[in-house]
Enzyme design. Structure first.
Site, short mmCIF file in Angstrom:
data_model
loop_
_atom_site.label_atom_id
_atom_site.label_comp_id
_atom_site.label_asym_id
_atom_site.label_seq_id
_atom_site.Cartn_x
_atom_site.Cartn_y
_atom_site.Cartn_z
N VAL A 131 -4.42 13.18 5.63
CA VAL A 131 -5.77 12.75 5.23
C VAL A 131 -6.50 11.98 6.31
O VAL A 131 -7.73 11.93 6.32
CB VAL A 131 -5.74 11.94 3.91
CG1 VAL A 131 -5.20 12.76 2.76
CG2 VAL A 131 -4.98 10.63 4.06
N LYS B 71 -7.75 -1.14 -0.66
CA LYS B 71 -7.95 -0.59 -2.02
C LYS B 71 -9.24 -1.15 -2.65
O LYS B 71 -9.88 -0.48 -3.46
CB LYS B 71 -6.74 -0.89 -2.89
CG LYS B 71 -5.47 -0.13 -2.44
CD LYS B 71 -5.57 1.38 -2.63
CE LYS B 71 -4.25 2.07 -2.32
NZ LYS B 71 -4.26 3.50 -2.59
N THR C 149 8.85 3.72 -6.36
CA THR C 149 8.68 4.75 -5.32
C THR C 149 9.07 4.08 -4.00
O THR C 149 9.39 2.89 -3.98
CB THR C 149 7.21 5.20 -5.20
OG1 THR C 149 6.43 4.06 -4.80
CG2 THR C 149 6.65 5.76 -6.50
N TYR D 284 -3.49 -4.16 2.61
CA TYR D 284 -3.38 -3.22 1.48
C TYR D 284 -4.45 -3.49 0.44
O TYR D 284 -5.18 -2.60 0.01
CB TYR D 284 -1.98 -3.33 0.87
CG TYR D 284 -1.72 -2.38 -0.27
CD1 TYR D 284 -1.71 -1.00 -0.07
CD2 TYR D 284 -1.49 -2.84 -1.56
CE1 TYR D 284 -1.46 -0.12 -1.11
CE2 TYR D 284 -1.24 -1.97 -2.61
CZ TYR D 284 -1.22 -0.62 -2.39
OH TYR D 284 -0.99 0.26 -3.43
N1 NAP Z 1 4.18 2.49 -6.30
C1 NAP Z 1 3.37 1.54 -6.79
O1 NAP Z 1 3.84 0.55 -7.39
C2 NAP Z 1 1.88 1.66 -6.65
C3 NAP Z 1 1.10 0.72 -7.33
C4 NAP Z 1 -0.29 0.81 -7.23
C5 NAP Z 1 -0.86 1.82 -6.49
N2 NAP Z 1 -0.07 2.73 -5.83
C6 NAP Z 1 -0.74 3.78 -5.07
O2 NAP Z 1 -0.26 5.04 -5.48
C7 NAP Z 1 -0.38 5.97 -4.40
C8 NAP Z 1 0.93 6.69 -4.21
O3 NAP Z 1 1.91 5.72 -3.88
P1 NAP Z 1 3.47 5.93 -4.10
O4 NAP Z 1 3.97 4.71 -4.73
O5 NAP Z 1 3.75 7.25 -4.71
O6 NAP Z 1 3.95 5.88 -2.57
P2 NAP Z 1 4.96 6.74 -1.70
O7 NAP Z 1 6.12 7.19 -2.51
O8 NAP Z 1 5.20 5.92 -0.48
O9 NAP Z 1 4.11 8.05 -1.33
C9 NAP Z 1 3.00 7.96 -0.49
C10 NAP Z 1 2.52 9.36 -0.23
O10 NAP Z 1 1.35 9.28 0.60
C11 NAP Z 1 1.55 10.16 1.71
N3 NAP Z 1 0.77 9.73 2.87
C12 NAP Z 1 0.75 8.53 3.49
N4 NAP Z 1 -0.10 8.57 4.52
C13 NAP Z 1 -0.64 9.81 4.55
C14 NAP Z 1 -1.58 10.46 5.39
N5 NAP Z 1 -2.17 9.83 6.40
N6 NAP Z 1 -1.89 11.76 5.12
C15 NAP Z 1 -1.32 12.40 4.09
N7 NAP Z 1 -0.41 11.86 3.27
C16 NAP Z 1 -0.08 10.56 3.50
C17 NAP Z 1 3.05 10.12 1.96
O11 NAP Z 1 3.42 11.22 2.78
P3 NAP Z 1 4.74 11.19 3.74
O12 NAP Z 1 5.92 11.51 2.86
O13 NAP Z 1 4.43 12.23 4.76
O14 NAP Z 1 4.82 9.79 4.31
C18 NAP Z 1 3.54 10.22 0.53
O15 NAP Z 1 3.45 11.54 0.07
C19 NAP Z 1 -0.79 5.14 -3.17
O16 NAP Z 1 -2.18 5.29 -2.97
C20 NAP Z 1 -0.46 3.72 -3.59
O17 NAP Z 1 -1.26 2.77 -2.93
C21 NAP Z 1 1.29 2.67 -5.91
#
Ligand code: NAP
Length: 237
Positions: A63, A163, A196, A159
């Site tokens: 992205v 957001k 995650t 972070y």
């Molecule tokens: N987990 C939580 O507690 C939580 C809470 C609130 C919000 N969120 C939000 O939820 C979303 C997903 O998070 P998650 O917890 O599922 O995290 P995650 O398991 O670390 O997954 C992050 C994903 O984003 C991809 N990514 C990162 N940088 C990228 C880039 N430049 N281009 C394309 N893909 C990219 C990663 O790809 P790679 O595998 O290639 O690195 C991975 O697929 C995020 O926006 C996060 O801020 C998460």
């Protein structure tokens, strides 16, 4: 939503975590999911879902690379002539629970590249395909940590700031589309604290629980536009 043809969704950061669960839940509803990943050849969990017969395919998408987003947009237009759903899910959390004064500008820049500019690239290049449908949904994956009322505890400055900017872009894009495209709704979702790589092993929620509000917003029938939601309910900015 257009009920006469198969709906098409792009989910960013879909190879693992919440994005993977969102992709599966959408595909289980019969929506064709183009699951964005930086390395589609290594997206084994997506391939497993595809081999179960779900309408999911891994597509190359970094992205923070506008050329990569443009290439996907061109391919989607050629194959499907439009898009119904965009989920800006890809995200990074690079800073720790540290002082404001310890945050490096490079860390902030790198965080913004994915969490804000990445969503900007995807929205600028993929929402025009949703405009071609005239009806659609955009969901920006945010966090309650970015709500102003939740900033009192401090820390994770990069972070949270990224957001908070994504939240602002949610409202501004919703407002800009509202007049000419009243059936395109743009909202932000808080998934909660989810187990995650980003959320860590102590998080209480499963990826399916984290995906729920995102998928609900992506398939909304009742009008909500320009809002922030957690557990399918409005959440304060
Ligand atoms: N987990 C939580 O507690 C939580 C809470 C609130 C919000 N969120 C939000 O939820 C979303 C997903 O998070 P998650 O917890 O599922 O995290 P995650 O398991 O670390 O997954 C992050 C994903 O984003 C991809 N990514 C990162 N940088 C990228 C880039 N430049 N281009 C394309 N893909 C990219 C990663 O790809 P790679 O595998 O290639 O690195 C991975 O697929 C995020 O926006 C996060 O801020 C998460």
């Amino acid at each position: 939503m257009n009920s006469t043809s198969e709906k098409i969704a792009v989910v960013t950061g879909a190879n693992r975590g919440i994005g993977l669960a969102v992709s599966r839940q959408l595909a289980e509803q019969g929506i064709r999911v183009l699951a964005g990943c930086r390395r589609p050849d290594a997206a084994d969990d997506l391939k497993a879902l595809q081999s179960q017969g779900l309408p999911i395919e891994a597509v190359a998408l970094a992205v923070d690379d506008r050329g990569s987003v443009a290439a996907l947009a061109k391919a989607v237009e050629q194959r499907f002539g439009g898009l119904d759903i965009l989920i800006n899910n890809a995200g990074v959390a690079l800073d720790q629970w540290q002082s404001f004064f310890e945050l490096s500008a490079d860390c902030l820049r790198e965080t913004l590249e994915t969490n804000v500019i990445g969503a900007l690239h995807c929205s600028q290049l993929l929402v025009p395909l949703i405009k071609q449908r005239g009806v659609g949904r955009v969901v920006n994956v945010s966090t309650e940590l970015a709500s102003m009322g939740e900033m009192q505890m401090g820390s994770t400055v990069a972070y949270r700031s990224s957001k908070a900017a994504l939240n602002a872009m949610t409202v501004l894009l919703a407002k800009e589309l509202e007049k000419d495209f009243p059936e395109i709704w743009v909202n932000a979702a808080c998934p909660g604290w989810v187990k995650t790589e980003l959320g860590g092993p102590d998080a209480p929620r499963t990826t399916d629980e984290g995906a729920d509000t995102i998928v609900w917003l992506a398939t909304l029938e009742e009008r909500h536009n320009g809002g922030l939601f957690r557990d399918r309910a409005p959440y304060p900015w």
